[in-house]
Write an enzyme that holds these catalytic residues in place. Structure first.
Site, PDB file in Angstrom:
ATOM      1  N   TYR A 165       0.886  -1.161   0.000  1.00  0.00           N
ATOM      2  CA  TYR A 165       0.000   0.000   0.000  1.00  0.00           C
ATOM      3  C   TYR A 165       0.925   1.212   0.000  1.00  0.00           C
ATOM      4  CZ  TYR A 165      -3.207   3.425   2.135  1.00  0.00           C
ATOM      5  OH  TYR A 165      -3.936   4.543   2.430  1.00  0.00           O
ATOM      6  N   CYS A 168       2.145   3.253   3.126  1.00  0.00           N
ATOM      7  CA  CYS A 168       2.452   2.492   4.345  1.00  0.00           C
ATOM      8  C   CYS A 168       3.944   2.565   4.654  1.00  0.00           C
ATOM      9  CB  CYS A 168       2.021   1.047   4.155  1.00  0.00           C
ATOM     10  SG  CYS A 168       2.635  -0.080   5.423  1.00  0.00           S
ATOM     11  N   PHE A 170       5.749   0.753   6.599  1.00  0.00           N
ATOM     12  CA  PHE A 170       6.348  -0.580   6.627  1.00  0.00           C
ATOM     13  C   PHE A 170       6.640  -1.069   5.205  1.00  0.00           C
ATOM     14  CE2 PHE A 170       3.862  -0.309  10.575  1.00  0.00           C
ATOM     15  CZ  PHE A 170       4.849  -0.579  11.499  1.00  0.00           C
ATOM     16  N   CYS A 171       5.755  -0.721   4.270  1.00  0.00           N
ATOM     17  CA  CYS A 171       5.990  -1.064   2.863  1.00  0.00           C
ATOM     18  C   CYS A 171       7.159  -0.255   2.308  1.00  0.00           C
ATOM     19  CB  CYS A 171       4.737  -0.799   2.035  1.00  0.00           C
ATOM     20  SG  CYS A 171       3.306  -1.795   2.516  1.00  0.00           S
TER      21      CYS A 171
END
Length: 442
Positions: A165, A168, A170-171
């Site tokens: 996404y 995000c 974390f992405c």
């Protein structure tokens, strides 16, 4: 006597102080008792509504019946006026309630539609190894690949698909590692509301990386575990990735409140196998591990309360995400609008909750500045461009992924203005850009 003399003065000099006294006397409507309204003032107010005075103060004072009738008439008029005002306020409140109700109704309706038509039809693909529940015989179904990254110097022979996404953090962290390592990978953009791109998976969070291996397709979950497992494999390619994954087992648990959860063990550890001589000291490995965990547990939690601090900032951020993620090309028009407005509303509320849960200061910006300065102080003490020395390590990449997720927002601009982050951040951008493969759009 005071009001009587005021009205008599006005009668003698009709325009002198007229409007000031009229404004003062017009507050008589606040008196609830009929008899408490000074008669002379009521007469003055009544005359003020007419082109020429029709009522005589002496007449009304000498005729008790007419005076009481006049008081009663004025009281009724004032009551009707206040009633209209109250109804107006009530009408405005009703409109606001209707708007709020409509918004919540839309979200609830969407959730109902999703649960009925999407989630209930989800059939996760079957695994082929009872000990490795994330190893699948067939690849996950992909309708649309948002972009491909082809590493010019990639010799790993890994075939990677990243389900992500765009905004995000974390992405962003996983992408920073993949680009730094010069790996090739495909990107599938996940709709954060419907998550239909993850229908094949029982795990519904992003990022997810799927790797083609000899036995099938290995699913990797959790950003830190993804990075650790891939880094461990690249350090010692003789270690099969399916073997490395088993060093990061998922443990399910239930807390004292009965809430179920899970934890991936060892996710900040690199598994070097037989290749222990990596040219790194034990202290540097432990320091890297410490700051990777700090990035996830502390720095990450200062992001949402800042970029979603107000409704305006939240909506501004999602419009920026749409532009950076090329959502206009990837999603249909209605999907894009839904993600922007529903996402902005949901994250605005979540940002408030996270602020309270993680003890963020009332001034959320200051919490962000404090944590970034804490990291920069450690880098400065080392006297090197990065925490990892002359070359970024996994902790640098984790912090970079977190900060890059807000690049383009007003939070990012203010962070650069109030800290000395800019030199480190620009140096990280240069390193990652130089190692990233060629990007092509589908």
């Amino acid at each position: 006597m005071f009001f009587s003399s005021c009205v008599n003065n006005i009668a003698l000099r009709p325009m002198h102080g007229y409007f000031e006294k009229l404004s003062k006397f017009s507050k008589l409507g606040s008196y609830r008792s009929l008899s408490s309204n000074p008669l002379s003032c009521l007469v003055f107010l009544e005359n003020s509504k007419r082109n020429s005075p029709l009522l005589s103060i002496s007449y009304t004072q000498n005729n008790v019946g007419y005076a009481n009738k006049f008081r009663r008439s004025y009281s009724q008029q004032n009551s009707q006026s206040e009633s209209k005002s109250d109804n107006g306020r009530k009408g405005s409140s009703k409109i606001k309630l209707l708007m709020i109700g409509f918004g919540f109704g839309a979200v609830i309706g969407l959730s109902y539609w999703y649960n009925k038509n999407v989630r209930n039809k989800m059939v996760p693909i079957a695994n082929v190894d009872s000990e490795n529940k994330l190893l699948f015989l067939e690849p996950p179904p992909v309708d649309f690949i948002a972009k491909k990254v082809e590493g010019n110097k990639d010799t790993s022979n890994l075939q990677l698909t990243l389900f992500q996404y765009e905004p995000c953090p974390f992405c962003k962290k996983v992408r920073a590692y993949l680009d730094f390592a010069g790996l090739s990978y495909d990107v599938v953009e996940v709709n954060p509301v419907t998550k239909k791109q993850l229908n094949w998976s029982a795990y519904k969070k992003v990022p997810i990386v799927v790797v083609k291996v000899e036995e099938g397709y290995q699913q990797l979950n959790d950003s830190s575990m993804i990075i650790s497992s891939l880094a461990s494999h690249l350090v010692d390619p003789d270690q099969d990735l399916t073997t490395v994954v088993k060093y990061y087992p998922q443990v399910d648990f239930q807390d004292t409140n009965g809430k179920k959860g899970s934890e991936i063990m060892n996710r900040y550890f690199l598994m070097f196998g037989d290749n222990e001589s990596t040219g790194r000291s034990k202290e540097s490995i432990m320091e890297e591990r410490k700051w990777r965990k700090w990035s996830d547990d502390v720095l990450m939690h200062t992001i949402s309360p800042n970029i979603y601090r107000t409704w305006e900032e939240s909506l501004e951020a999602f419009n920026m995400f749409s532009k950076n993620g090329d959502w206009e090309r990837i999603f249909s028009s209605w999907e894009r609008q839904m993600v922007i407005y529903v996402g902005a509303a949901v994250m605005y509320l979540i940002g408030k909750r996270l602020k309270k849960r993680h003890n963020i200061l009332d001034d959320a910006r200051q919490s962000l500045y404090n944590e970034v300065n804490y990291f920069l102080k450690t880098v400065d003490e080392k006297g090197t461009p990065f925490l990892g020395g002359d070359v970024p390590n996994l902790a640098d990449l984790a912090v970079y992924g977190c900060i890059s997720s807000i690049d383009g927002t007003r939070t990012f601009d203010e962070l650069m203005d109030h800290t000395k982050l800019s030199p480190w951040y620009k140096a990280m951008c240069r390193v990652i850009d130089s190692r990233r493969g060629k990007i092509s759009l589908s």
